[in-house]
Scaffold this active site. Sequence first.
Site, PDB file in Angstrom:
ATOM      1  N   ARG A  17       1.559   5.146  -8.132  1.00  0.00           N
ATOM      2  CA  ARG A  17       0.520   6.036  -8.662  1.00  0.00           C
ATOM      3  C   ARG A  17       1.078   7.452  -8.885  1.00  0.00           C
ATOM      4  O   ARG A  17       0.731   8.113  -9.859  1.00  0.00           O
ATOM      5  CB  ARG A  17      -0.675   6.066  -7.705  1.00  0.00           C
ATOM      6  N   HIS A  57      -4.494  -2.035  -7.786  1.00  0.00           N
ATOM      7  CA  HIS A  57      -5.245  -2.287  -6.551  1.00  0.00           C
ATOM      8  C   HIS A  57      -4.378  -3.139  -5.645  1.00  0.00           C
ATOM      9  O   HIS A  57      -3.660  -4.013  -6.119  1.00  0.00           O
ATOM     10  CB  HIS A  57      -6.544  -3.052  -6.827  1.00  0.00           C
ATOM     11  N   ARG A  90       0.839  -1.215   0.000  1.00  0.00           N
ATOM     12  CA  ARG A  90       0.000   0.000   0.000  1.00  0.00           C
ATOM     13  C   ARG A  90       0.871   1.262   0.000  1.00  0.00           C
ATOM     14  O   ARG A  90       0.559   2.241  -0.675  1.00  0.00           O
ATOM     15  CB  ARG A  90      -0.925   0.031   1.235  1.00  0.00           C
ATOM     16  N   GLU A 142      -9.658 -11.687  -0.883  1.00  0.00           N
ATOM     17  CA  GLU A 142      -9.326 -11.388  -2.279  1.00  0.00           C
ATOM     18  C   GLU A 142      -8.423 -12.458  -2.903  1.00  0.00           C
ATOM     19  O   GLU A 142      -8.571 -12.786  -4.075  1.00  0.00           O
ATOM     20  CB  GLU A 142      -8.645 -10.016  -2.366  1.00  0.00           C
ATOM     21  N   THR A 201      -4.877   6.745  -3.156  1.00  0.00           N
ATOM     22  CA  THR A 201      -5.882   6.371  -4.162  1.00  0.00           C
ATOM     23  C   THR A 201      -5.951   7.324  -5.358  1.00  0.00           C
ATOM     24  O   THR A 201      -6.061   6.886  -6.499  1.00  0.00           O
ATOM     25  CB  THR A 201      -7.290   6.374  -3.490  1.00  0.00           C
ATOM     26  N   ASN A 206      -6.136   4.498 -11.578  1.00  0.00           N
ATOM     27  CA  ASN A 206      -4.962   4.593 -10.713  1.00  0.00           C
ATOM     28  C   ASN A 206      -4.054   3.363 -10.770  1.00  0.00           C
ATOM     29  O   ASN A 206      -3.340   3.065  -9.815  1.00  0.00           O
ATOM     30  CB  ASN A 206      -5.385   4.924  -9.280  1.00  0.00           C
TER      31      ASN A 206
END
Length: 198
Positions: free
Chosen positions: A142, A165, A125, A176, A131, A162
């Site tokens: 990003r 994920h 992350r 997930e 985001t 972006n």
Amino acid sequence: MDAKSIKQERSLVLLKPDAVARGLVGAIIGRFERAGLKIVAMKIIHPTPEKAAGHYSGPDEWIRGMGKKTLDSFEQFGMDVNEVLGTEDPFEIGSMVLSWLVDYVSSGPVVAMVLEGVHAITAVRRMIGFTIPSRAEPGTIRGDYTIDSNTISSLEKRSTKNLVHASGNVEEAAQEIAYWFSPDEIVSYKRTDEDVMF
Ligand code: ATP
Ligand code: MG
């Protein structure tokens, strides 16, 4: 928590259709590998809208959260959210964003992968960044490779693009990973740098 379980934390990462279409797959994966994260599963698929919707079947709180991020940006830039989206309710806005998001993720092939490593979820992350790419720090994926914003994407009635994920927490990651991979598609091996790094 023991050392082994920390080293083997797993995160589900999707390189979204814009990353694949722009030929950024190698560059993005290279950053994860360089940081010491291990690829333990990977595939390229063109998700149906149903498959994409299943991935984004988060709780109401998450939908409201996406709406709040939109409201924040509209406020920051002095834009009238009622005029653009016809509502100022975070849940309604979040639901709108969700339908755009499903269109985006099913618009072309994506690369799905499982990355394993020390505190992998937070590490990934941090590497992908905020985001909204126009507000993501330079040095993040990003921030370095794209510059879309949720103000312009809302005006254009589409999702913010972006590139990536990544799972947000341990529960999300477990869910997930099981959603994109069966247990026999996940491998285990040793990298040559492991003995030197730790
Ligand atoms: P991801 O879950 O894809 O890693 P994230 O956790 O940083 O991203 P979320 O709040 O979970 O962000 O939003 C999921 C995705 O929805 C974002 O990655 C982005 O593509 C899109 N999105 C989020 N907020 C907005 C918004 N306000 N307007 C348009 N698209 C949005
Ligand atoms: Mg998320």
